[in-house]
Design a protein around this motif. Structure first.
Motif, PDB file in Angstrom:
ATOM      1  N   LEU A 205     -25.742  40.214  25.462  1.00 26.69           N
ATOM      2  CA  LEU A 205     -25.676  41.213  26.974  1.00 26.69           C
ATOM      3  C   LEU A 205     -24.638  41.714  27.946  1.00 26.69           C
ATOM      4  O   LEU A 205     -23.781  42.293  27.683  1.00 26.69           O
ATOM      5  N   THR A 206     -24.321  40.320  28.315  1.00 24.98           N
ATOM      6  CA  THR A 206     -23.369  40.090  29.553  1.00 24.98           C
ATOM      7  C   THR A 206     -22.291  39.970  28.770  1.00 24.98           C
ATOM      8  O   THR A 206     -21.105  40.728  29.565  1.00 24.98           O
ATOM      9  N   THR A 207     -21.660  39.598  27.622  1.00 25.82           N
ATOM     10  CA  THR A 207     -20.666  39.458  26.387  1.00 25.82           C
ATOM     11  C   THR A 207     -20.316  40.585  26.660  1.00 25.82           C
ATOM     12  O   THR A 207     -18.856  41.510  26.942  1.00 25.82           O
ATOM     13  N   LEU A 208     -21.002  41.726  26.326  1.00 25.93           N
ATOM     14  CA  LEU A 208     -20.692  42.982  25.541  1.00 25.93           C
ATOM     15  C   LEU A 208     -20.122  43.847  27.237  1.00 25.93           C
ATOM     16  O   LEU A 208     -20.005  44.970  26.955  1.00 25.93           O
ATOM     17  N   GLY A 209     -21.615  43.727  28.088  1.00 24.17           N
ATOM     18  CA  GLY A 209     -21.697  43.880  29.476  1.00 24.17           C
ATOM     19  C   GLY A 209     -22.516  45.390  29.802  1.00 24.17           C
ATOM     20  O   GLY A 209     -23.308  46.102  28.949  1.00 24.17           O
TER      21      GLY A 209
END
Length: 431
Positions: free
Chosen positions: A368-372
């Motif tokens: 989720l952090t990568t996708l934002g």
């Protein structure tokens, strides 16, 4: 996902997909051989539901491309036996038909490899038929192997995110098959996306855009087992086949990854001794297609047992039970699925806005952090839209909602509150 992509689709209620007519007369799909941003992939392929192929550069660092393959590009049987030996694996017989699929058996991995080596030595033939190791949950059986990495383009994966929490199933598979093995005509589970990477070998794909499969049905409404069969020339049995477009024919080389969109029926051949890795996956871009598929599945069940509608007090519940037995999910579990996805994104947005991720699952947090935050907000809006559709659905209204751990109306309000409360903090709507 970047801000521009979010603003372009963040207010979507219904995703309007372009016509697939461009694929009716074309035998080409986009070939991606250079860096591509996630937002561009999202906009150009996920939302419009269009196929594409990624070059081998996207898999060149995978351990399995080095460890499972010989210098000549063939399956490394010795290394594979060292890793998997007695592991039980599912094996299909491509020469036998069971309904519209191939019957399977479970055998030790080393027994399949012994068969495969003999098959090659006998000129790719065997009295046992053409056996194909398929739908093997290798990642679940060997979670520490880490022989490949899911490309970021396919990482928004609600399907495996949910089933991982149940710890009973997943939709990540390994396929190993000799030259000549194949998979009959089908569309993927729940009308999900799929991605498939050739570790070694070559495949031929025959793909039909959504809707074309209906023109291939016989007079009883059944889809063909083999779209290349001479049976389809029988206009009395397949009356509409001449109206169907020619399939999109794609050759997939070693190392390449094909993206197969939702609802694209396909038939696949191994042109050489081949190993591949495949994931089925869903997200906010195709959750509406899954929801439509579930409605169609329930409607089919209801038609089949309609004569007992007025004689059974629990007729509607029986329809749900039959639907789950046939398709793997019912409306109640679909609601639980949506709940799990929403709760993860709400927790992420709250943690993101407060700067505290201590309570978060590491793997999920990384994804989720990568996708934002824009992607998390998009996901929540898609869950909210489908939840609203659920609440308006007459068959869902008839279900016993007391079995649900969170009422859909409550979840819908929580989603709205989360987006509203975190709106300014993660800059979703700031110019």
């Amino acid at each position: 996902m970047d801000r521009e992509a979010y603003l372009n689709c963040g207010s979507l209620v219904k995703i309007h997909r372009q016509s697939y007519e461009q694929f009716w007369s074309s035998h080409f799909v986009d070939y991606i051989d250079r860096e591509l941003s996630y937002s561009k992939f999202f906009k150009k392929y996920l939302l419009p539901n269009h196929p594409c192929m990624f070059s081998r550069r996207f898999t060149e660092d995978w351990k399995c491309r080095k460890q499972w393959v010989t210098e000549e590009g063939k399956p490394n049987f010795q290394k594979l036996l060292q890793e998997f030996d007695e592991t039980p694996v599912p094996v299909a017989n491509c020469n036998a038909k069971e309904y519209n699929a191939n019957p399977k058996q479970v055998m030790p991995f080393k027994e399949f490899i012994h068969y495969w080596k003999e098959y090659i030595q006998n000129g790719h033939s065997s009295p046992k038929g053409c056996l194909y190791l398929k739908d093997w949950h290798m990642s679940r059986d060997f979670p520490d192997h880490n022989v490949y990495t899911t490309p970021v383009f396919f990482s928004s994966d609600w399907l495996n995110e949910y089933w991982d929490t149940l710890e009973v199933d997943d939709y990540r598979f390994v396929y190993m098959g000799p030259k000549g093995s194949w998979t009959p005509f089908h569309a993927d589970v729940f009308r999900s996306y799929s991605w498939s990477a050739n570790i070694c070998g070559r495949k031929k794909w025959l793909l039909y855009p959504p809707g074309q499969e209906d023109l291939l049905r016989d007079t009883h409404g059944n889809l063909p087992y083999d779209v290349t069969s001479a049976e389809l020339r029988d206009r009395g049995h397949f009356p509409n086949v001449e109206e169907a477009c020619q399939p999109l024919e794609i050759i997939q080389e070693a190392g390449e990854i094909i993206f197969v969109p939702s609802g694209w029926h396909h038939q696949v051949y191994n042109l050489e001794d081949t190993i591949s890795i495949n994931h089925n996956w869903l997200n906010g871009c195709n959750i509406d297609i899954m929801w439509q598929f579930l409605q169609n599945e329930l409607s089919s069940v209801q038609k089949e047992i309609d004569e007992w509608r007025n004689t059974m007090d629990s007729w509607h519940q029986h329809c749900q039970v039959i639907m789950k037995a046939c398709s793997g999910i019912d409306y109640g579990e679909f609601a639980s699925f949506m709940k799990a996805i929403a709760e993860n994104r709400m927790a992420f947005l709250h943690a993101y806005s407060s700067g505290d991720s201590s309570d978060y699952s590491r793997n999920l947090s990384e994804t989720l952090t990568t996708l934002g935050p824009y992607h998390a907000a998009f996901d929540l809006q898609r869950v909210a839209h489908i939840t609203e559709c659920l609440l308006c659905n007459e068959d869902f209204k008839r279900l016993d909602h007391s079995t649900l751990t969170l009422q859909p109306e409550t979840m819908l309000q929580q989603i709205r509150d989360t987006i509203q409360s975190t709106r300014g903090q993660h800059l979703l709507y700031q110019e």
